[in-house]
Write an enzyme that holds these catalytic residues in place. Structure first.
Site, mmCIF file in Angstrom:
data_model
loop_
_atom_site.group_PDB
_atom_site.id
_atom_site.type_symbol
_atom_site.label_atom_id
_atom_site.label_comp_id
_atom_site.label_asym_id
_atom_site.label_seq_id
_atom_site.Cartn_x
_atom_site.Cartn_y
_atom_site.Cartn_z
ATOM 1 N N GLY A 189 0.824 -1.275 -0.063
ATOM 2 C CA GLY A 189 0.017 -0.144 -0.092
ATOM 3 C C GLY A 189 0.866 1.354 -0.122
ATOM 4 N N GLY A 215 1.657 5.536 3.444
ATOM 5 C CA GLY A 215 2.980 4.703 2.884
ATOM 6 C C GLY A 215 3.952 5.477 2.206
ATOM 7 N N ASP A 264 2.429 -1.580 -4.447
ATOM 8 C CA ASP A 264 1.314 -1.030 -4.720
ATOM 9 C C ASP A 264 0.773 -1.589 -6.037
ATOM 10 O OD1 ASP A 264 -0.282 1.544 -2.999
ATOM 11 O OD2 ASP A 264 -1.296 1.031 -5.172
ATOM 12 N N ASN A 320 -11.418 -4.747 4.720
ATOM 13 C CA ASN A 320 -10.187 -4.753 4.631
ATOM 14 C C ASN A 320 -9.775 -6.185 4.696
ATOM 15 O OD1 ASN A 320 -9.713 -2.100 4.206
ATOM 16 N ND2 ASN A 320 -9.546 -1.814 6.393
ATOM 17 N N VAL A 324 -0.716 -1.557 9.808
ATOM 18 C CA VAL A 324 -0.899 -0.026 10.099
ATOM 19 C C VAL A 324 -2.410 -0.006 9.826
ATOM 20 C CG1 VAL A 324 -0.414 2.343 9.582
ATOM 21 C CG2 VAL A 324 1.297 0.642 9.473
ATOM 22 N N HIS A 368 -6.322 -0.805 19.668
ATOM 23 C CA HIS A 368 -6.137 0.390 19.103
ATOM 24 C C HIS A 368 -7.719 0.796 18.578
ATOM 25 C CE1 HIS A 368 -4.556 3.284 16.440
ATOM 26 N NE2 HIS A 368 -5.325 2.925 15.317
#
EC number: 1.1.1.37
Length: 332
Positions: A7, A13, A33, A112, A134, A190
């Protein structure tokens, strides 16, 4: 060290690559990517920027021609050929218009997860390689990668240092100190169930007392400020600055721990005091938890998590850690 950012053409990124180019110029960085044209363009532009880093006053020897690394682009199909030392997973589905609503994080998992499955398949030819996640929801995706790849759990990391920076800012305002003199690690999820460990909070190296009312005020601040920023910034942007600085700190810590025994794996000199930070990693009995990934205090080396510390938490912190585990496990 060769760092591959999956990414890599995204805002985070590219900002990570740019930050590393200035602060850790010996590293090689590949921007991986599906948009290979954008990855090439950003990589080339950052390579051009490194010229100015190298010739600025105070530039260290890492910027010279003999030791300087590079920033390049690659496609996902080329990951195995790159043979990276560290993977950063930052690929994500497009953000919807309601991304500034805290409840929208729940939908990120399904958006995702399919990307995680595709990327995990492309990583199978690699030997176990440290993987720093991330992309949100971080703890859940860390555990998904761990389950899919089957590598030893020490190779799986989830970024969660933005909260540490934000709680430091809140405490600094509370006690009239500078944020860089504040240390308050954040454990747990998180997201909603983050846990500022006030029992270990320090200002200029000294413990501080935080009342229940102040804890509630600080928790509200650190939970709300990312969404306030996002609402003003717009959903087409991301928290590139604090995230990129934190990710770069993790990368530089791993590189330094591998190269220099005077660095203890927490990112500070070995005699520099307790500034251990917390990252998400799969647990297997630590804190009485298993089959879940959560933010816990870790030491790092070139292969990921070298050690997990089991701190004595106060009753409120221990209870919140249980709730964080329940929240993540419910989704898993």
């Amino acid at each position: 060290m060769h760092v591959a950012i999956i990414g890599g053409a995204s805002t985070i990124g590219t900002t990570v690559a740019y930050t590393l180019s200035g602060l850790a110029p010996r590293l090689d960085v590949s921007l991986v990517d599906i948009n290979d044209g954008a990855a090439w363009a950003h990589g080339t532009d950052i390579e051009h920027a490194s010229y100015h880093f190298a010739h600025a006053p105070g530039a260290d020897e890492g910027h010279d021609s003999e030791t300087a690394g590079s920033v390049r682009s690659a496609t996902p199909e080329e990951i195995a050929e790159l043979d990276p030392d560290l993977l950063i997973f930052n690929a994500a589905a497009p953000q919807p218009d309601d991304a500034t609503d805290p409840s929208a994080r729940e939908a990120e998992l399904e958006r995702n997860r399919s990307i995680v499955e595709d990327v995990a398949e492309s990583l199978r030819p690699l030997d176990p390689t440290p993987l720093l996640v991330v992309t949100n929801p971080i703890d859940r995706l860390v555990y998904d990668f761990y389950s899919l790849l089957g590598w030893p759990r020490r190779y799986f990391l989830g970024y969660s240092l933005s909260e540490t920076a934000r709680i430091a800012d809140g405490i600094a305002d509370l006690v009239d100190a500078h944020r860089t003199d504040v240390y308050c690690p954040t454990m747990g999820e998180h997201g909603e169930h983050m846990i500022p460990v006030f029992s270990r909070a320090r200002v200029d190296g000294e413990p501080i007392d935080v009342t229940d009312a102040e804890r509630a005020e600080l928790m509200a601040y650190v939970r709300d400020i990312p969404f306030e920023i996002a609402e003003e910034r717009g959903v087409d942007e991301t928290s590139r600055w604090v995230t990129s600085a934190g990710v770069s700190r993790v990368v530089r810590t791993m590189a330094a721990a591998a190269d220099d025994s005077s660095v203890d794996g927490t990112g500070v000199e070995a005699d520099g005091g307790d500034w251990t930070f917390c990252l998400s990693t799969p647990l297997d009995g630590e804190y009485g938890l298993e089959d879940v990934a959560l933010g816990v205090p870790v030491d790092l080396d070139a292969d990921g998590v070298a050690a997990i510390h089991e701190w004595d938490l106060d009753d409120a912190e221990a209870a919140e850690l249980e709730r964080a585990a329940e929240s993540v496990q419910a989704d898993l």
